[in-house]
Design a protein around this motif. Structure first.
Motif, PDB file in Angstrom:
ATOM      1  N   TYR A   1       0.845  -1.181   0.000  1.00 40.07           N
ATOM      2  CA  TYR A   1       0.000   0.000   0.000  1.00 40.07           C
ATOM      3  C   TYR A   1       0.883   1.234   0.000  1.00 40.07           C
ATOM      4  CZ  TYR A   1      -3.890  -3.034   1.083  1.00 40.07           C
ATOM      5  OH  TYR A   1      -4.835  -4.013   1.030  1.00 40.07           O
ATOM      6  N   GLU A   2       1.046   1.785  -1.171  1.00 42.69           N
ATOM      7  CA  GLU A   2       1.803   3.031  -1.269  1.00 42.69           C
ATOM      8  C   GLU A   2       0.938   4.055  -1.975  1.00 42.69           C
ATOM      9  OE1 GLU A   2       4.381   2.424  -5.299  1.00 42.69           O
ATOM     10  OE2 GLU A   2       5.247   1.724  -3.437  1.00 42.69           O
ATOM     11  N   LEU A   3       1.119   5.287  -1.597  1.00 44.42           N
ATOM     12  CA  LEU A   3       0.342   6.367  -2.185  1.00 44.42           C
ATOM     13  C   LEU A   3       0.907   6.701  -3.563  1.00 44.42           C
ATOM     14  CD1 LEU A   3      -0.065   8.546   0.994  1.00 44.42           C
ATOM     15  CD2 LEU A   3      -1.655   6.898   0.035  1.00 44.42           C
ATOM     16  N   PRO A   4       0.068   7.219  -4.461  1.00 46.00           N
ATOM     17  CA  PRO A   4       0.551   7.504  -5.809  1.00 46.00           C
ATOM     18  C   PRO A   4       1.542   8.657  -5.816  1.00 46.00           C
ATOM     19  CG  PRO A   4      -1.651   8.362  -5.543  1.00 46.00           C
ATOM     20  CD  PRO A   4      -1.337   7.578  -4.306  1.00 46.00           C
ATOM     21  N   LYS A   5       2.440   8.607  -6.779  1.00 45.84           N
ATOM     22  CA  LYS A   5       3.389   9.702  -6.970  1.00 45.84           C
ATOM     23  C   LYS A   5       2.683  10.868  -7.634  1.00 45.84           C
ATOM     24  CE  LYS A   5       7.178   6.421  -7.393  1.00 45.84           C
ATOM     25  NZ  LYS A   5       6.427   5.213  -7.170  1.00 45.84           N
ATOM     26  N   ASP A   6       3.369  11.994  -7.748  1.00 48.59           N
ATOM     27  CA  ASP A   6       2.753  13.199  -8.292  1.00 48.59           C
ATOM     28  C   ASP A   6       2.264  13.016  -9.726  1.00 48.59           C
ATOM     29  OD1 ASP A   6       3.162  14.544  -5.945  1.00 48.59           O
ATOM     30  OD2 ASP A   6       5.101  15.349  -6.568  1.00 48.59           O
ATOM     31  N   ASN A   7       2.998  12.236 -10.521  1.00 50.89           N
ATOM     32  CA  ASN A   7       2.628  12.112 -11.926  1.00 50.89           C
ATOM     33  C   ASN A   7       1.637  10.971 -12.182  1.00 50.89           C
ATOM     34  OD1 ASN A   7       4.420  10.057 -11.359  1.00 50.89           O
ATOM     35  ND2 ASN A   7       5.564  10.265 -13.264  1.00 50.89           N
ATOM     36  N   GLN A   8       1.276  10.173 -11.172  1.00 50.32           N
ATOM     37  CA  GLN A   8       0.352   9.061 -11.345  1.00 50.32           C
ATOM     38  C   GLN A   8      -1.078   9.512 -11.044  1.00 50.32           C
ATOM     39  OE1 GLN A   8       1.973   6.138  -8.680  1.00 50.32           O
ATOM     40  NE2 GLN A   8       3.437   5.392 -10.212  1.00 50.32           N
ATOM     41  N   SER A   9      -2.032   8.858 -11.698  1.00 47.11           N
ATOM     42  CA  SER A   9      -3.433   9.217 -11.473  1.00 47.11           C
ATOM     43  C   SER A   9      -4.315   7.983 -11.517  1.00 47.11           C
ATOM     44  CB  SER A   9      -3.899  10.231 -12.519  1.00 47.11           C
ATOM     45  OG  SER A   9      -3.784   9.681 -13.811  1.00 47.11           O
ATOM     46  N   ILE A  10      -5.501   8.107 -10.921  1.00 50.41           N
ATOM     47  CA  ILE A  10      -6.476   7.033 -10.876  1.00 50.41           C
ATOM     48  C   ILE A  10      -7.458   7.252 -12.018  1.00 50.41           C
ATOM     49  CG2 ILE A  10      -8.295   5.958  -9.511  1.00 50.41           C
ATOM     50  CD1 ILE A  10      -6.865   7.162  -7.040  1.00 50.41           C
ATOM     51  N   VAL A  11      -7.711   6.188 -12.780  1.00 50.79           N
ATOM     52  CA  VAL A  11      -8.667   6.252 -13.885  1.00 50.79           C
ATOM     53  C   VAL A  11      -9.552   5.011 -13.847  1.00 50.79           C
ATOM     54  CG1 VAL A  11      -7.202   7.675 -15.378  1.00 50.79           C
ATOM     55  CG2 VAL A  11      -7.032   5.198 -15.499  1.00 50.79           C
ATOM     56  N   ARG A  12     -10.674   5.084 -14.573  1.00 50.78           N
ATOM     57  CA  ARG A  12     -11.605   3.961 -14.672  1.00 50.78           C
ATOM     58  C   ARG A  12     -11.595   3.441 -16.098  1.00 50.78           C
ATOM     59  NH1 ARG A  12     -17.225   4.036 -15.864  1.00 50.78           N
ATOM     60  NH2 ARG A  12     -17.017   6.277 -15.797  1.00 50.78           N
ATOM     61  N   VAL A  13     -11.580   2.124 -16.267  1.00 50.21           N
ATOM     62  CA  VAL A  13     -11.540   1.500 -17.592  1.00 50.21           C
ATOM     63  C   VAL A  13     -12.932   1.567 -18.211  1.00 50.21           C
ATOM     64  CG1 VAL A  13     -11.113  -0.637 -18.861  1.00 50.21           C
ATOM     65  CG2 VAL A  13      -9.678  -0.048 -16.906  1.00 50.21           C
ATOM     66  N   LEU A  14     -13.001   2.099 -19.435  1.00 51.54           N
ATOM     67  CA  LEU A  14     -14.262   2.136 -20.166  1.00 51.54           C
ATOM     68  C   LEU A  14     -14.436   0.908 -21.035  1.00 51.54           C
ATOM     69  CD1 LEU A  14     -14.455   5.841 -21.349  1.00 51.54           C
ATOM     70  CD2 LEU A  14     -15.701   4.757 -19.504  1.00 51.54           C
ATOM     71  N   LYS A  15     -13.403   0.562 -21.810  1.00 55.85           N
ATOM     72  CA  LYS A  15     -13.479  -0.622 -22.659  1.00 55.85           C
ATOM     73  C   LYS A  15     -12.098  -1.002 -23.144  1.00 55.85           C
ATOM     74  CE  LYS A  15     -15.021   2.351 -26.363  1.00 55.85           C
ATOM     75  NZ  LYS A  15     -16.058   2.607 -27.348  1.00 55.85           N
ATOM     76  N   SER A  16     -11.986  -2.237 -23.593  1.00 58.82           N
ATOM     77  CA  SER A  16     -10.734  -2.727 -24.132  1.00 58.82           C
ATOM     78  C   SER A  16     -10.712  -2.459 -25.629  1.00 58.82           C
ATOM     79  CB  SER A  16     -10.608  -4.227 -23.871  1.00 58.82           C
ATOM     80  OG  SER A  16      -9.446  -4.719 -24.479  1.00 58.82           O
ATOM     81  N   ARG A  17      -9.582  -2.016 -26.136  1.00 56.80           N
ATOM     82  CA  ARG A  17      -9.454  -1.699 -27.550  1.00 56.80           C
ATOM     83  C   ARG A  17      -8.625  -2.723 -28.307  1.00 56.80           C
ATOM     84  NH1 ARG A  17     -10.828   2.596 -30.287  1.00 56.80           N
ATOM     85  NH2 ARG A  17     -11.855   4.203 -29.130  1.00 56.80           N
ATOM     86  N   GLY A  18      -8.121  -3.759 -27.636  1.00 52.43           N
ATOM     87  CA  GLY A  18      -7.292  -4.763 -28.284  1.00 52.43           C
ATOM     88  C   GLY A  18      -5.835  -4.363 -28.271  1.00 52.43           C
ATOM     89  N   ASN A  19      -4.957  -5.325 -28.580  1.00 51.15           N
ATOM     90  CA  ASN A  19      -3.505  -5.090 -28.571  1.00 51.15           C
ATOM     91  C   ASN A  19      -3.022  -4.490 -27.262  1.00 51.15           C
ATOM     92  OD1 ASN A  19      -3.243  -6.130 -31.093  1.00 51.15           O
ATOM     93  ND2 ASN A  19      -3.222  -4.159 -32.133  1.00 51.15           N
ATOM     94  N   ASN A  20      -3.600  -4.939 -26.152  1.00 50.58           N
ATOM     95  CA  ASN A  20      -3.218  -4.494 -24.809  1.00 50.58           C
ATOM     96  C   ASN A  20      -3.408  -2.993 -24.606  1.00 50.58           C
ATOM     97  OD1 ASN A  20      -2.339  -7.073 -23.677  1.00 50.58           O
ATOM     98  ND2 ASN A  20      -0.833  -6.963 -25.322  1.00 50.58           N
ATOM     99  N   LEU A  21      -4.400  -2.435 -25.269  1.00 47.15           N
ATOM    100  CA  LEU A  21      -4.780  -1.036 -25.093  1.00 47.15           C
ATOM    101  C   LEU A  21      -6.167  -0.984 -24.459  1.00 47.15           C
ATOM    102  CD1 LEU A  21      -3.693   0.494 -28.505  1.00 47.15           C
ATOM    103  CD2 LEU A  21      -2.485   0.622 -26.334  1.00 47.15           C
ATOM    104  N   HIS A  22      -6.349  -0.035 -23.560  1.00 44.37           N
ATOM    105  CA  HIS A  22      -7.628   0.128 -22.883  1.00 44.37           C
ATOM    106  C   HIS A  22      -8.009   1.601 -22.912  1.00 44.37           C
ATOM    107  CE1 HIS A  22      -7.476  -3.967 -21.323  1.00 44.37           C
ATOM    108  NE2 HIS A  22      -6.194  -3.736 -21.106  1.00 44.37           N
ATOM    109  N   GLU A  23      -9.293   1.852 -23.165  1.00 40.33           N
ATOM    110  CA  GLU A  23      -9.799   3.216 -23.129  1.00 40.33           C
ATOM    111  C   GLU A  23     -10.240   3.514 -21.703  1.00 40.33           C
ATOM    112  OE1 GLU A  23     -13.132   5.990 -25.321  1.00 40.33           O
ATOM    113  OE2 GLU A  23     -12.524   4.089 -26.238  1.00 40.33           O
ATOM    114  N   VAL A  24      -9.786   4.652 -21.169  1.00 42.89           N
ATOM    115  CA  VAL A  24     -10.065   5.008 -19.779  1.00 42.89           C
ATOM    116  C   VAL A  24     -10.656   6.413 -19.714  1.00 42.89           C
ATOM    117  CG1 VAL A  24      -8.236   3.534 -18.860  1.00 42.89           C
ATOM    118  CG2 VAL A  24      -7.737   5.908 -19.390  1.00 42.89           C
ATOM    119  N   VAL A  25     -11.223   6.717 -18.568  1.00 48.71           N
ATOM    120  CA  VAL A  25     -11.745   8.059 -18.315  1.00 48.71           C
ATOM    121  C   VAL A  25     -11.181   8.549 -16.988  1.00 48.71           C
ATOM    122  CG1 VAL A  25     -13.865   7.223 -17.195  1.00 48.71           C
ATOM    123  CG2 VAL A  25     -13.830   9.486 -18.253  1.00 48.71           C
TER     124      VAL A  25
END
Length: 156
Positions: free
Chosen positions: A19-43
């Motif tokens: 359990y570590e807190l995020p660094k300044d450049n990291q952010s929390i996002v939610r996955v909307l859908k998978s786009r294939g080729n190990n890519l995911h659309e997030v919001v």
């Protein structure tokens, strides 16, 4: 290192072993859908949508689905893919972030948990492929109208 040992370490790293807190450049996002080729659309909590990539070490070991929360780190290469997945968040990590007041308020209503019949909390997935079921009560044969039929799903 054997394949099984590598998978164990990758799973522990990706699924929030520490359990570590995020660094300044990291952010929390939610996955909307998978786009294939190990890519995911997030919001993002602000509503911005973009693509994130899954690192090579997570591929074939970790899967994310629509509605999951992940911790991402921005990358500079490319125009469409703007970040890379760092951690996949589970219920414990979300609770830890809320305790430390780092959880975005915009995501509070997104992950609604509903108790199933056994009393455990599960994510609700509504299957829209099934047709509505109509239940008719045949015990009352006097009425020939459809008053005895009950449509079990009135939310068309």
């Amino acid at each position: 290192m054997s394949k099984v040992t590598k998978r164990k370490h990758v799973m522990n790293e990706a699924l929030w072993d520490d359990y570590e807190l995020p660094k300044d450049n990291q952010s929390i996002v939610r996955v909307l859908k998978s786009r294939g080729n190990n890519l995911h659309e997030v919001v993002t909590p602000s509503g911005e949508e973009y693509l994130v990539s899954m690192p090579t070490k997570f591929r074939k070991n970790i899967w994310v689905k629509r509605g999951d929360f992940i911790l991402v780190e921005p990358i500079t290469e490319g125009d469409k893919v703007k970040a890379e997945i760092v951690k996949i968040m589970n219920k414990d990590s979300i609770k830890y972030y809320k305790e430390n007041k780092l959880w975005p308020e915009e995501f509070d209503d997104d992950k609604k948990l509903i108790k199933n019949q056994s009393g455990e909390e599960d994510d609700l997935f509504v299957n829209t492929n099934h047709k509505n079921v109509i239940v008719c009560d045949d015990s009352d044969s006097d009425s020939s109208d459809s008053d005895s039929c009950d449509d079990s799903d009135n939310s068309k």
